[in-house]
Write a protein that holds these residues in place. Sequence first.
Motif: not given
Length: 650
Positions: A160-181
């Motif tokens: 669950i900890v690994r899953e949380l880390r991966a999900e937060l990573q996907g969360f942060d990457d998506t927000r960064r990609q949105w602002w990059d666009a």
Amino acid sequence: MGHSVKSARLDKAIRVARIHRQALNTRLPIRQASIDALDAAVQGIMRMGADQFVIQFYNEIRRDPHNAEILDALTPSEWTRLQETMRRHLIQLMDPHQPDDAIAQWAYQAGQTHALVGLEQGQFVAAFTVYQKAVKALISSRRWLAPKRWAVQSFLDQRIVRELRAELQGFDDTRRQWWDALRQTFHVVAHEPLDLATLWSVVARSLQQAPGVIGVQIWQPQGCEGRWDCLAASGSLPASVQDFRALWDIDSKDGAWAAWWDQTMVALDRHVEAEPNPIRSVCYVPLLDMANSPAGVLVLYGQYPHQWQNPDVKNGLELLALVTRQSWPSLVPGLEAQVLGTNRRDLARGHWEWRYQPIVDIASDRPIKWEQLARWRTEAGTLLAPSEFLPLMGLADHRELLAQGILALQHDASRLPQAKVSINVVPELLSDPAGQVILERAMTRFARGTVVLELLESGRIDDKGWQFVRALVKAGAQLALDDFGAGYANFDRLMEEPWAWVKFDRSFWRRIAEDPGRWIPTLGEMVNFVKTLGIPMIGEGIERSEHLAVAQALGMEAGQGFLWGRPESVEFWASHSVSPASPAPGGLWGLVSWHWVSERTLADASLCLWKADGSVPDEILEVHQAWHESGGSAVAEKRWKQAIYQSLRA
């Protein structure tokens, strides 16, 4: 004996603690202990408990109103698919043979989705806490020995900890990609020396690269009847949204027109089937120029419901609209953007002028009231009609128009032969706090019953607006339903609200010209319905004797149109009287109208011929006479309609 029992229990507790400590400190024993624990029988038990877990998990998630709003936006099939996906994921999470990378990949994609639908990070972590507690409760409900339960729980905690880390990573990457666009789009708008058409194409392509965006369009209205032109488009969009008229039918005034009208961003959940991904949300962003006039509407199509409710996304799009506005003068030299052939510079500089058109009692040819009509005088001296400036106006502009019209009316009312005056009010102002203040103050400046508020039937008024309307009536205003028959024919409202007048739209004359045998009876039935409610009626756009003949025959009490006078200044009407309408022979229209009346009253043919004249062909008169002689038989009725149709095509 007692001592030996206690010693044995203590030894057992020490052995159990040692096993648990070894399981916690060493990865391999955790994996091995988990594999030993989760044999085929245990896997079956877990599958049985997964459904219960999913229900418990989403019940907890729904406690947050924001999460509940996101879940409620799902269609039944999407909701079912989401629950099944979560159930499968739970089983995979508990399967020690499932690679950690596969779990992390699923979690990363889930984080991307959660970022796009607007789940905040705090809610995100809270959801994982609920998730962990639910898994722990599920495991605790199984009758396992403590070492097995501890080992399994430890294994799942790590996952669950690994899953949380991966999900937060996907969360942060998506927000960064949105602002990059967005940043890329900002750079293009602010710095690239491109012509307007090229600029919009680049903007659309840049935004289409943002995560979750299926397609982008930029539209501009080219008339007041719902025709829009596409300035740019990007992405694989279905035919149903490539034609903006089709999208207009889907969203009505809740979408693009609302963004243009209110000059505010509008985000809606939609479900439009498309390949490879259906459109689940649409966002309309108003684009303004430096003169604060609407310039276009940016339309973004999202892959997920509630996608445009994300505060980060909303802030970014609002900033984009601001950047676009700031750069508009350098992109459109001299603000010479053309919409409906109207120069925006002229709309930014000029002044309002007021015209008044008489509304006349048909029986006496006397004016019973006047309608105030706005005109815009440009800096160059050109006088613009409402069809040229109304589509360019937002809510703030309509507040100004209403306030200026009331000020003019205070000065002009006493100079008109009949002091009662109608003013036009767009429905949106009735729910707008600033618009309400303007109208409330107006009611204190005029005598009771001297101001008639004309409300467009084509506009929608919410419950808050209707409450305010009733308050205005109590304060002395009268209500007129304008353009009846041209918009949302809300007969319930017609029966419930205290209407003083109903104005039939001028478009009926165009329809009657195309097919009088169909549209005169249709108009007659509508007139009779309003008559049963006891509401006086006004026929708009009466310009010819045929129009007047139909209005007289069907029973309208008043008329408005060029037949009595054009909209003129108050100075004109102070020295001129209303032109009396000459007796209306009516021709074919008059004959068809009185024939319809005679059908309902069982009158003879002479009543129908009362308003007919020599312009009616003899063959029509013969068929008409035969209809009465046969008592309106089916054969005679068919011949009568055919004769009318052939006369129009002659």
